[in-house]
Motif scaffolding. Structure first.
Motif: not given
Length: 513
Positions: A290-295, A316-321, A413-424, A426-430
């Motif tokens: 998941v994203p790291r909190v900076i401030a 990280v990555g791109q939205s799965a959708l 779906g948009p919360n799931a993040r994938v790499d260039a090959d579609g592998n999960l 990371g996640f974007e938001s909670f």
């Protein structure tokens, strides 16, 4: 009230406000400021708290004005919001666990002209019913929790609440119709209330702002060593997102010359950013990428009415959708697997999140709780025979569902993040995270037409993987359809196709029970 104010009905003023003329809402506030203040003062017992609750009620009503389907019923709707604002303050200030029933209500008016005696109103109830009312309305307990606490069935709890509403309505009628202490409301009260940005309203050019203001720049750099610089910043997000709530993507250069991307986000949802700021480090420790909190979280002085501001590393990555849309048929199939994997991964950390202190700030909502909330909110859909029949048929079924709640991002779906090959990866938001029925989240992929994976049999895949039949899934789908109809769709007018689609999902659910 001036003659010009009197010429407009509530319905006309609401319509004008929703079309972008916020001054019309100022007229509504002037029209009902004394009614709301009198009601709040009678409930809370002192002028200062009543003023704060009145302001909260008007701000909430402005933000949620688009949810008012029967515009001519603004007065009654505003009254309910005011009562809820008072409940929030009572819930914060008092605890049933630390006081007897009598102590909670001792001397509630402290010298105020008591048009209504709250002690008398509550003592008209039996002790068991009075305790049920206090737990439900002032402590925010669910029907299921109250059932366990008082040792009665959930049906009995519901019956007590229904009877109590009838009794209290008779006892407290004058409190709603004849608010007292009109003269003690400041003459400039309306002018003191900040009209918030309507997160569901039309786009307003006057709210476009520089993504990285001086305050934001200084605040962000305070999290880095001296000498760090903000090199660039820009708004990001989907076109339909409104400016203050859209993420700001920035790039900072550290003293070592490294370039680091940063995301700045806000949310108008109460306490969402605070909860997420505390939750993300916990999820990271539990192994979720998941994203790291900076401030943050912190309040942006330029947008004090928009909730908190949080700075994190970008997802990280791109939205799965998005990846699925760009990649074609094979990518859609791969995205289905990635999203399903993400849902199960998030569920797997349930015990870890529950054992963390942050769990106290995360909503818990069973299917029965969700349906009861629909009943409690009421509204015009309750008069629709299809809606009413669904509630009648679903209630006994969902009350029998006793599956343990699981941790969920409550998204799609948009919360799931994938790499260039579609592998999960990371996640974007909670910011919408909560504990809920383990299969309830999946209903969104049908009701919100989560394209393109819905058309690829995403829900059907989930059911097969989890050994569920359509009969098992039907109560979840039915509750989701009811919630969506009530909160997002008018009984007539508006988007007729959306309404027809949702009623179709509701019919499918009932036919599958």
């Amino acid at each position: 009230m001036t003659i010009s104010e009197d010429l407009h009905t509530d319905e006309e003023l609401v319509r004008q406000c929703l079309s972008g003329r916020e001054q019309s809402f100022v007229l509504l506030m002037r029209r009902y400021q004394h009614l709301v203040f009198g009601l709040c003062r009678n409930i809370l017992g002192n002028r200062e708290d009543a003023l704060d609750a009145t302001q909260d009620a008007f701000i909430t009503s402005f933000k949620r004005l688009g949810e008012l389907r029967q515009r001519a019923e603004f007065r009654a709707w505003l009254r309910r919001i005011a009562v809820n604002a008072c409940r929030q303050r009572l819930r914060s200030a008092r605890s049933v666990a630390n006081a007897s029933i009598g102590e909670v209500w001792i001397d509630p008016y402290q010298g105020v002209d008591d048009t209504i005696d709250m002690n008398r109103a509550l003592t008209c109830l039996s002790p068991d019913t009075r305790l049920t009312v206090l737990l439900f309305y002032f402590e925010g307990c669910s029907v299921r929790d109250i059932s366990r606490f008082v040792g009665a069935s959930e049906t009995t709890v519901m019956s007590r609440l229904r009877n109590a509403r009838s009794q209290l309505r008779r006892e407290m009628k004058s409190m709603f119709e004849e608010p007292s202490n009109r003269s003690s409301l400041p003459e400039d009260f309306v002018e003191r209330i900040p009209i918030p940005y309507d997160e569901y309203g039309p786009h307003r050019e006057d709210l476009i702002y520089e993504p990285m203001s001086d305050w934001r720049r200084e605040w962000l750099l305070s999290a880095y060593p001296p000498g760090t610089m903000v090199l660039s910043s820009e708004l990001s997000g989907y076109d339909w997102e409104l400016i203050p709530d859209r993420a700001v993507r920035a790039v900072v250069q550290t003293v070592d010359g490294d370039l680091e991307p940063v995301n700045l986000r806000m949310s108008g949802r109460k306490d969402a950013i605070q909860m997420e700021a505390a939750l993300l480090p916990v999820l990271g420790d539990l192994g979720l990428p998941v994203p790291r909190v900076i401030a943050g979280p912190a309040i942006d002085p330029d947008f004090t009415d928009r909730g908190m501001l949080l700075a994190t590393t970008p997802p990280v990555g791109q939205s799965a959708l998005e990846w699925a849309v760009e990649g074609g048929t094979m990518a859609i199939d791969r995205a289905c697997d990635a999203v399903l994997e993400g849902i199960e991964w998030i569920k797997s950390v349930t015990s870890g999140v529950e054992s963390s202190p942050v769990s106290k700030s995360i909503e818990r909502c069973s299917l029965a709780d969700e349906l009861h909330r629909v009943i409690e909110i009421g509204g015009p859909w309750m008069s629709d025979p299809r809606f009413a029949e669904a509630i009648t048929r679903l209630r006994p079924i969902v009350e029998e569902i006793q599956l343990p709640l699981v941790f969920s991002d409550s998204g799609i779906g948009p919360n799931a993040r994938v790499d260039a090959d579609g592998n999960l990866i990371g996640f974007e938001s909670f910011s919408w995270a909560r504990f809920e029925d383990p299969h309830y989240q999946i209903t969104k992929y049908w009701t919100y037409d989560c394209w393109p994976i819905r058309r690829a049999g995403f829900v059907e895949r989930y059911l097969v993987r989890n050994g569920l039949s359509m009969k098992d899934f039907a109560p979840r789908l039915g509750v989701r359809a009811l919630v969506t109809l009530q909160r997002e769709i008018p009984t007539s007018g508006g988007d007729g196709q959306y309404r027809a689609d949702m009623l179709g999902w509701l019919k499918l659910a009932l036919d599958s029970l």
